[in-house]
Structure formats: C-alpha cells, structure tokens
Design an enzyme around this catalytic site. Sequence first.
Site, PDB file in Angstrom:
ATOM      1  N   GLY A  48       0.803  -1.214   0.000  1.00  0.00           N
ATOM      2  CA  GLY A  48       0.000   0.000   0.000  1.00  0.00           C
ATOM      3  C   GLY A  48       0.839   1.269   0.000  1.00  0.00           C
ATOM      4  O   GLY A  48       2.022   1.258   0.330  1.00  0.00           O
ATOM      5  N   ARG A  75       0.903  -5.568  -5.112  1.00  0.00           N
ATOM      6  CA  ARG A  75       0.907  -6.496  -3.985  1.00  0.00           C
ATOM      7  C   ARG A  75       1.319  -7.913  -4.392  1.00  0.00           C
ATOM      8  O   ARG A  75       1.052  -8.875  -3.673  1.00  0.00           O
ATOM      9  CB  ARG A  75      -0.474  -6.514  -3.330  1.00  0.00           C
ATOM     10  N   LYS A  80       8.357   0.427   5.297  1.00  0.00           N
ATOM     11  CA  LYS A  80       7.294   1.368   4.969  1.00  0.00           C
ATOM     12  C   LYS A  80       5.977   0.833   5.513  1.00  0.00           C
ATOM     13  O   LYS A  80       5.593  -0.293   5.234  1.00  0.00           O
ATOM     14  CB  LYS A  80       7.186   1.536   3.452  1.00  0.00           C
ATOM     15  N   THR A  81       5.286   1.603   6.324  1.00  0.00           N
ATOM     16  CA  THR A  81       3.945   1.226   6.755  1.00  0.00           C
ATOM     17  C   THR A  81       3.307   2.390   7.483  1.00  0.00           C
ATOM     18  O   THR A  81       3.998   3.169   8.136  1.00  0.00           O
ATOM     19  CB  THR A  81       3.970  -0.007   7.692  1.00  0.00           C
ATOM     20  N   ILE A  82       1.999   2.519   7.348  1.00  0.00           N
ATOM     21  CA  ILE A  82       1.278   3.520   8.140  1.00  0.00           C
ATOM     22  C   ILE A  82       0.690   2.870   9.390  1.00  0.00           C
ATOM     23  O   ILE A  82       0.024   3.526  10.177  1.00  0.00           O
ATOM     24  CB  ILE A  82       0.164   4.206   7.333  1.00  0.00           C
ATOM     25  N   ASP A  83       0.941   1.569   9.575  1.00  0.00           N
ATOM     26  CA  ASP A  83       0.337   0.833  10.685  1.00  0.00           C
ATOM     27  C   ASP A  83       1.190   0.849  11.956  1.00  0.00           C
ATOM     28  O   ASP A  83       0.696   0.505  13.028  1.00  0.00           O
ATOM     29  CB  ASP A  83       0.087  -0.620  10.295  1.00  0.00           C
ATOM     30  N   ASP A 138       5.647  -5.145   6.298  1.00  0.00           N
ATOM     31  CA  ASP A 138       6.164  -6.373   6.873  1.00  0.00           C
ATOM     32  C   ASP A 138       6.148  -7.528   5.872  1.00  0.00           C
ATOM     33  O   ASP A 138       7.133  -8.281   5.761  1.00  0.00           O
ATOM     34  CB  ASP A 138       5.405  -6.742   8.156  1.00  0.00           C
ATOM     35  N   ASP A 139       5.060  -7.692   5.120  1.00  0.00           N
ATOM     36  CA  ASP A 139       5.019  -8.749   4.111  1.00  0.00           C
ATOM     37  C   ASP A 139       6.066  -8.538   3.036  1.00  0.00           C
ATOM     38  O   ASP A 139       6.741  -9.478   2.599  1.00  0.00           O
ATOM     39  CB  ASP A 139       3.626  -8.809   3.457  1.00  0.00           C
TER      40      ASP A 139
END
Length: 334
Positions: free
Chosen positions: A138, A204, A261-264, A234-235
Amino acid sequence: MAPTLAVNRDLSAGSPDNAPAKGRASVYSEAQSRRINDALPLPSVLKGAFKIVEGPASSAAGNPGLMHLFIALIDLVLVLIVIGFKLLVIRFKYGFEEHEIAKLFPGLYGQPSVSVVPDPSAASSGQKLKIGVVLSGGQAPGGHNVISGLFDYLQERAKGSTFYGFKVGPAGIMKFKYVELNTEYIHPYRNQILGGFDMICSGRDKIETPEQFKQAEETTNKLDLDGLVVIGGDDSNTNAFLLAENFRSKNLKTRVIGCPKTIDGDLKCKEVPTSFGFDTACKVSFRYFPLSKNLKTRVIGCPKTIDGDLKCKEVPTSFGFDTACKVSFRYFPL
C-alpha cells in the site's frame, strides 16, 4: 504565484515495456511548487564521509541479551509459584522458533549487525553501480523521497551509476518491466507527499514460487544489478528476505535491501523505531486534530467492510457485509 506544470508518467500495464513514459500535464498547487525545490532532510552521518562498522550477530529474537534477561525473570517467577512445566514450554518455544528461522535462512541468519559512523578519512570508491528499486504494498507518504534520496546518493557518491525503477511493484521484477530513473523523471515527484507511490506505482504481488524466483534472477542478471531496494511493509520485507536468501544461495552479486514502509506502526525494532508513513500519519494527526474544535468542518467515519469485523451496539452491521450476507442467502441455496 502562477501554477507550475509537471509531467506525470503513464505506467499502465498496457504501455510498451521500457518505452519512454507518456507525459500528461498536471498543475501543482502553490504548496507543492514550494516543496519541490526543498532539500531532502538527511541524518547528519550521511551528510559527510562515513564508514560501515560491523557489530554483534543479528538475531530473529531481537536483542538476545534482553531476551535472556526476560527468560531469567520468568524463571524466577515460575520457580516461586512452582510451575516448572510452563518454564520448559517457554524455553522450548523460544529455542525452537529461533532454530527453525535459522534453518529457513542459512545464508543470511546471524549476519553481523552494522552501524554507520562518521569517518572524514573515508573516500568514495568511485565504483559505478546498477541499482534497482521497487515499491511494494500500500501507499505511504514519503515513498517518492526514498527514491529521490537513493538517486541523490548515487549521483554524489557513485557518479555514472544507473538507477532502475520496477513498474507496478514486484510484478515489474518478474515481468522485466522497468524504467530508468534520471533527474528529469524524478524531479516532479520530490517532496510530493500525497500518495507517495505513483512515480513508478506499487503492487501487492509476491515473489515466492520457484518460477517467480527464476524470473527475478533473470531480471537481475539481464540488468547486471548490484543492488535491489524493496520499499514496503512487513510482508514486503519478508519477501525481500526470501529473495535475498535465494540470491545468496545462487551466488548472485545482487544485494537485496529492505526499506521499512507502513502507516500501521507494526514494523519497527531497536534500530528502526518508526517507519515512514506511520511517522507522517502521527505528525499530521497531532498537528491538525487539536485544531478541529475551531473548525466548522467535522470528519465523520462511515463503516464499510465485507468482513463483518466493524460493528458495535449502535452499528450492528455495515454496508458491504450486509449485502454480502443477503446475496449469499438468496443465491447459494440455488
């Protein structure tokens, strides 16, 4: 201030492979025009000469010292309450997981940790490199600046290097779809935080089957890549680790580097306390949410999911899930 025209890129799947991207004009706002020429912020250690220093062996369990201390504390507690069996289970589980991960990644597990330290005497090698970059998963604000920073480093420290961007995520690696990134291509995207992934687009797809690994090997060999940077969550970083292990087992020269990279906020460790995306989300939230009481505009959330996992007393179901259930009961009996 007059609006600025910028050139965006057409990276649709139907465009010819590796052909010059079609330009389409878009108008920059005043804020975007002001940001585009701002210098990218850099850690102080990267502003001058530096060297890489190796440290203790890395571990899948994080900091082994802290883990051993934690287990020792559990030992004490369990002894005090006389539950020795659980202690054995905890010890076995910790050792078993670490052992299994080591078996899965024999070429990479236990590599030394590294630190970047200033060193005025360090000189650039002058080696011309061929580096690829891919966006995975994403979108997150900041993706464009990671690519811009990689490009700037190559221009300053490894002049004459070639920088490739794989189109539409990992599928671009497998299908040999890429574009050569240069100053003219990258410049319109600098510091443009909204979206953050449309320069070369993301996807993805995962590289996980023997055939897909072979396709990735063929791509890196054709382009003679020295390195491949995977920007993802993470994936995506797990997939990067699998790809790196595969390359190591085949003695390929391509080094795979994962950029978190993640917004989580679920991808962090001692060395990486936060990731871009999550960092931006937090800063924007703290900056603007306190102002909402002075604004006439109010933000209202509307629950949408087909999973049925977004409900409460006041909202017993959501659209999407409601429709899925009705369609299922209506047609499945037939």
